[in-house]
Design a protein around this motif. Sequence first.
Motif, PDB file in Angstrom:
ATOM      1  N   TYR A   1       8.005 -12.728  -4.898  1.00 49.51           N
ATOM      2  CA  TYR A   1       8.689 -11.200  -5.766  1.00 49.51           C
ATOM      3  C   TYR A   1       7.235 -10.652  -6.000  1.00 49.51           C
ATOM      4  N   ILE A   2       7.506  -9.098  -5.727  1.00 46.01           N
ATOM      5  CA  ILE A   2       5.920  -7.819  -5.032  1.00 46.01           C
ATOM      6  C   ILE A   2       6.749  -7.068  -6.857  1.00 46.01           C
ATOM      7  N   PRO A   3       6.159  -6.578  -7.755  1.00 46.80           N
ATOM      8  CA  PRO A   3       6.373  -5.861  -8.393  1.00 46.80           C
ATOM      9  C   PRO A   3       5.982  -4.321  -7.972  1.00 46.80           C
ATOM     10  N   ASP A   4       6.279  -3.467  -8.304  1.00 47.40           N
ATOM     11  CA  ASP A   4       5.950  -2.150  -8.045  1.00 47.40           C
ATOM     12  C   ASP A   4       4.386  -1.423  -8.537  1.00 47.40           C
ATOM     13  N   GLU A   5       3.627  -0.641  -7.465  1.00 44.30           N
ATOM     14  CA  GLU A   5       2.446  -0.189  -7.617  1.00 44.30           C
ATOM     15  C   GLU A   5       1.884  -1.468  -8.333  1.00 44.30           C
ATOM     16  N   TRP A   6       1.780  -2.830  -7.809  1.00 39.54           N
ATOM     17  CA  TRP A   6       1.009  -3.977  -7.798  1.00 39.54           C
ATOM     18  C   TRP A   6      -0.313  -3.657  -7.649  1.00 39.54           C
ATOM     19  N   ARG A   7      -0.767  -2.988  -6.300  1.00 41.28           N
ATOM     20  CA  ARG A   7      -1.833  -2.772  -6.376  1.00 41.28           C
ATOM     21  C   ARG A   7      -2.008  -1.260  -6.062  1.00 41.28           C
ATOM     22  N   THR A   8      -3.084  -0.939  -5.680  1.00 36.23           N
ATOM     23  CA  THR A   8      -3.246   0.794  -5.152  1.00 36.23           C
ATOM     24  C   THR A   8      -2.968   0.770  -4.068  1.00 36.23           C
ATOM     25  N   THR A   9      -2.547   0.668  -3.533  1.00 35.34           N
ATOM     26  CA  THR A   9      -2.425   0.035  -1.987  1.00 35.34           C
ATOM     27  C   THR A   9      -1.689  -0.590  -1.544  1.00 35.34           C
ATOM     28  N   SER A  10      -0.724  -0.841  -0.347  1.00 35.42           N
ATOM     29  CA  SER A  10       0.195  -1.819   0.063  1.00 35.42           C
ATOM     30  C   SER A  10      -0.542  -2.713   0.797  1.00 35.42           C
ATOM     31  N   GLU A  11      -1.460  -2.329   1.350  1.00 33.05           N
ATOM     32  CA  GLU A  11      -2.598  -2.887   1.894  1.00 33.05           C
ATOM     33  C   GLU A  11      -3.215  -4.144   0.927  1.00 33.05           C
ATOM     34  N   GLU A  12      -4.032  -3.703  -0.119  1.00 38.40           N
ATOM     35  CA  GLU A  12      -4.398  -4.421  -0.881  1.00 38.40           C
ATOM     36  C   GLU A  12      -3.068  -5.674  -0.914  1.00 38.40           C
ATOM     37  N   THR A  13      -1.920  -5.313  -1.379  1.00 37.82           N
ATOM     38  CA  THR A  13      -0.446  -5.570  -2.539  1.00 37.82           C
ATOM     39  C   THR A  13      -0.102  -7.398  -0.880  1.00 37.82           C
ATOM     40  N   LEU A  14      -0.301  -6.807  -0.089  1.00 33.76           N
ATOM     41  CA  LEU A  14       0.065  -7.108   1.646  1.00 33.76           C
ATOM     42  C   LEU A  14      -0.550  -8.475   1.398  1.00 33.76           C
ATOM     43  N   ASN A  15      -2.416  -8.123   1.005  1.00 34.53           N
ATOM     44  CA  ASN A  15      -3.026  -9.309   1.236  1.00 34.53           C
ATOM     45  C   ASN A  15      -3.261 -10.487   0.199  1.00 34.53           C
TER      46      ASN A  15
END
Length: 200
Positions: free
Chosen positions: A21-35
């Motif tokens: 599960y990945i909420p919206d705007e979880w981190r500032t960048t998609s790369e941070e979210t992916l990591n």
Amino acid sequence: LVYVKTLSVEYIETIDSWVLYIPDEWRTTSEETLNEARELLKAKGLSKVDFCVMHGCFEYQLPKAARSVSTHSEETYLDMVKHLIFIGHHHTHTRYERIVAQGSFDRLRHGEEEAKGSLLATYTPSGLKTMEFVVNPKAKVYKTLEMREASVEDIMRKLDSLDLPYDSAIRLSVNSTDPICTVFREVSMRYPQYELTLDR
């Protein structure tokens, strides 16, 4: 119904499946979210999950000029997920390989004339059985009428001829010098059943 507040992974025993599960705007960048997602999978001893439910946008959903540091890479997530990826945020229903965007359940603005609704996916331990887009027949109507250089009388005749549901949003596309611009308030009061706007 599950409300997910954090990036997380869940095991659903009844279908023997792992869900990311990945909420919206979880981190500032998609790369941070992916990591962070990769680290979480690693901590769970997983190289892939079965499904992903997320909010945000993939690159394929936006023109290049509209992409940003928060736009997700579809190829990266397709590598991380065995079956389906469900993504919300973009208002148009689309599919890209195993990525499915349900779109919005209702229309929220002009320019969304496509069908609106939700997705119903049936999955069992033996695999995906059905994937159906269920149309919302009560979705609000947004309609643009090209009325440049039309007289006020012609515009009113056109509005009188419409057979649209109550509270439909009608945008009149006109020139800023057209007569309707000076009497628009009075004309709109004659049609309280509609949400009238001018596009000059």
